[in-house]
Design a protein around this motif. Structure first.
Motif, short mmCIF file in Angstrom:
data_model
loop_
_atom_site.label_atom_id
_atom_site.label_comp_id
_atom_site.label_asym_id
_atom_site.label_seq_id
_atom_site.Cartn_x
_atom_site.Cartn_y
_atom_site.Cartn_z
N SER A 163 44.71 2.11 53.39
CA SER A 163 44.57 0.70 53.77
C SER A 163 43.68 -0.06 52.79
N LEU A 164 42.61 0.59 52.34
CA LEU A 164 41.69 -0.06 51.41
C LEU A 164 42.35 -0.28 50.05
N ILE A 165 43.04 0.74 49.53
CA ILE A 165 43.72 0.61 48.25
C ILE A 165 44.83 -0.42 48.33
N GLY A 166 45.60 -0.41 49.43
CA GLY A 166 46.68 -1.38 49.59
C GLY A 166 46.19 -2.80 49.67
N LEU A 167 45.01 -3.02 50.27
CA LEU A 167 44.47 -4.37 50.38
C LEU A 167 43.92 -4.85 49.04
N LEU A 168 43.18 -3.98 48.33
CA LEU A 168 42.57 -4.41 47.08
C LEU A 168 43.61 -4.67 45.99
N LEU A 169 44.61 -3.79 45.89
CA LEU A 169 45.63 -3.94 44.86
C LEU A 169 46.81 -4.79 45.31
N ASN A 170 46.80 -5.22 46.60
CA ASN A 170 47.88 -6.05 47.13
C ASN A 170 49.25 -5.39 46.91
N ILE A 171 49.33 -4.12 47.29
CA ILE A 171 50.56 -3.35 47.11
C ILE A 171 51.60 -3.83 48.12
N THR A 213 40.31 -10.55 46.89
CA THR A 213 41.49 -10.71 46.05
C THR A 213 41.14 -10.40 44.60
N MET A 214 41.95 -9.58 43.96
CA MET A 214 41.72 -9.18 42.58
C MET A 214 42.78 -9.80 41.68
N LEU A 215 42.35 -10.32 40.53
CA LEU A 215 43.28 -10.84 39.54
C LEU A 215 44.01 -9.69 38.85
N LYS A 216 45.03 -10.04 38.09
CA LYS A 216 45.80 -9.01 37.39
C LYS A 216 44.93 -8.26 36.39
N VAL A 217 44.02 -8.98 35.74
CA VAL A 217 43.12 -8.32 34.79
C VAL A 217 42.20 -7.35 35.51
N GLU A 218 41.72 -7.74 36.70
CA GLU A 218 40.84 -6.85 37.47
C GLU A 218 41.60 -5.65 38.01
N LYS A 219 42.84 -5.86 38.44
CA LYS A 219 43.65 -4.72 38.88
C LYS A 219 43.90 -3.76 37.73
#
Length: 471
Positions: A163-171, A213-219
């Motif tokens: 759940s944490l990875i899916g939220l941070l990376l917006n999978i 929310t993470m930008l593409k560069v942060e992801k």
């Protein structure tokens, strides 16, 4: 029941005599669906927590069509500032007290009068939280146990990590953020700055970026950090997809390594400090509870810290993040107090052995017979290899250091000269880490304190090595 009441007659090969063996069922350990089957407790609905039962706090999210298990503020102190702040949480002021845990007699009375007739002509299970009376209640000591069915920390950690990875990376498909949960937050009148906004001439909505929310560069930085880590415990590199910027195919042990070690490293310098510190505290909690030695005196502090961490997550994360698995994190410390460290109740060995048994299946129509035949064949082969030196044992891998720790080295012999000062330095370091010499060091330290009361502590600590060696 036989092992508890009368016991069985067992032969002791060491003493060469018979003795009476008694045993009891201490607890069961299963994943969450099997937990419901064994305990006969309904793991679905508003009261899905088997520990809170009727006192479970849940919120129905209309647009997401799911339940959110929040309300961890009731375990804080009554005068805590979080209890009066409604906008950052679920929109309500928390003035409830934490209810006391249910005793054994109350739990037994709820399931004692349930009579379920299974089959097509039966009436089926009732609509309450208890589906039937479990067969374990026939054990005379079962009602006196504080914990009957242990929580599976392995799967709880895995679900929280996903759940944490899916939220941070917006999978897609695994994220807990979206247009539906934003509308639910609008109905709850919380986090008004994240409400979806209309775009001129478009049917789609604009979702304002949240603090997580993470930008593409942060992801990309996050995935590159995990992709570049090389450790012997887990191969995380194969799980990272740099093309799609997401993690795929995570197993239970992979999630364990990510939560306890790697996620706090990967989020450094990416997320805001308040989010990063909260996630790091959550990962630190999972790292602490997996220790083999835990001081019972600090368990209350761990409980206060994890409740405060969950409350901070409610402030930052959307309500859809808080499923029942996230709520069960708050009950882990209570089971450690009753049942001991978590590693004694791991599901890892059972899951691995189930994988071995599934590997025996050659006929899908007869899986049980295939397992029996494969197990028996392995036992026979293992017995035969004991009498054959040139054959290797079954299922015992050869060490990677086999044949490399004996004989002449490949790099040759290296020689060097050391002076007396280096020898004394090494000798003193060895003495400092020796248990038998620790009493003499403490006595020498107390003598120096008495003789040098007026000097600064660093002054006589610099000369302790020379004084101790000469003395």
């Amino acid at each position: 029941m036989e092992l508890w009441s009368t016991g069985i007659h067992i032969y002791d090969a060491y003493k060469k005599e018979y003795f009476q063996l008694w045993a009891m069922l201490f607890c069961t350990i299963n994943d969450f669906p099997a937990y419901g089957n064994l305990s006969a407790y309904s793991m679905k609905g508003k009261k899905a927590c088997p520990i809170c039962e009727e006192n479970t706090h849940s919120i129905w999210l209309t647009n997401c069509k799911k339940l959110a298990f929040m309300g961890h503020r009731r375990e804080l102190a009554k005068n805590h500032p979080y209890c009066k702040n409604s906008d950052l949480f679920d929109g309500t002021i928390e003035d409830r007290k934490l209810p006391p845990p249910l005793d054994e007699e109350t739990t037994l009375s709820k399931a004692a009068n349930i009579n379920v007739v299974l089959g097509k002509k039966g009436f089926g299970p009732p609509k309450g939280i208890w589906k039937k009376k479990s067969i374990f209640w026939k054990l005379p000591y079962w009602k006196h146990l504080r914990v009957r069915h242990c929580l599976d920390v392995m799967h709880i950690e895995k679900n929280v990590c996903e759940s944490l990875i899916g939220l941070l990376l917006n999978i897609p498909g695994k994220t807990k953020d979206g247009i539906k949960v934003r509308r639910d937050m609008e109905l709850m009148n919380i986090k008004l700055e994240l409400q979806p906004e209309d775009i001129d001439g478009r049917s789609t909505k604009f979702l304002p970026p949240a603090c997580y929310t993470m930008l593409k560069v942060e992801k990309t930085k996050f995935c590159q950090c995990l992709h570049g880590i090389k450790v012997p415990s887990a191969n995380i590199r194969k799980l990272v997809s740099m093309k799609d910027l997401k993690l795929l195919g995570m197993k239970s042990h992979d999630c364990h390594v990510l939560m306890t070690q790697m996620i706090p490293i990967a989020i450094r310098g990416i997320l805001p400090n308040r989010i990063r510190h909260t996630i790091t505290k959550l990962c630190l909690f999972f790292n602490i509870i997996h220790s083999k030695v835990i001081d019972p005196d600090v368990l209350d502090e761990y409980q206060r810290d994890i409740i405060l961490t969950l409350c901070k997550l409610e402030m930052y994360f959307p309500p859809s993040f808080f499923d029942v698995m996230v709520h069960l994190v708050s009950h882990i410390v209570g089971e450690i107090k009753a049942c001991g460290p978590v590693f004694l109740r791991y599901m890892y060995p059972f899951e691995r052995y189930m994988g071995i048994l599934k590997g025996y299946v050659r006929n899908l129509n007869r899986p049980e017979g295939s397992i029996v035949e494969g197990y028996a064949s392995e036992e026979v082969i293992e017995f035969c290899t004991n009498y054959m030196d040139e054959f290797k044992s079954v299922w015992i891998p050869q060490s990677r250091h086999e044949g490399r720790l004996s004989g002449q080295g490949t790099l040759g012999c290296k020689s060097g000269n050391s002076n007396v000062a280096d020898y004394q330095e090494v000798h003193f370091n060895v003495l400092q880490h020796t248990t038998s010499i620790d009493l003499y060091i403490q006595e020498h330290m107390s003598l120096l304190r008495q003789q040098n009361r007026k000097r600064v502590q660093n002054g006589w600590q610099n000369n302790i090595k020379k004084l101790f060696q000469n003395g």
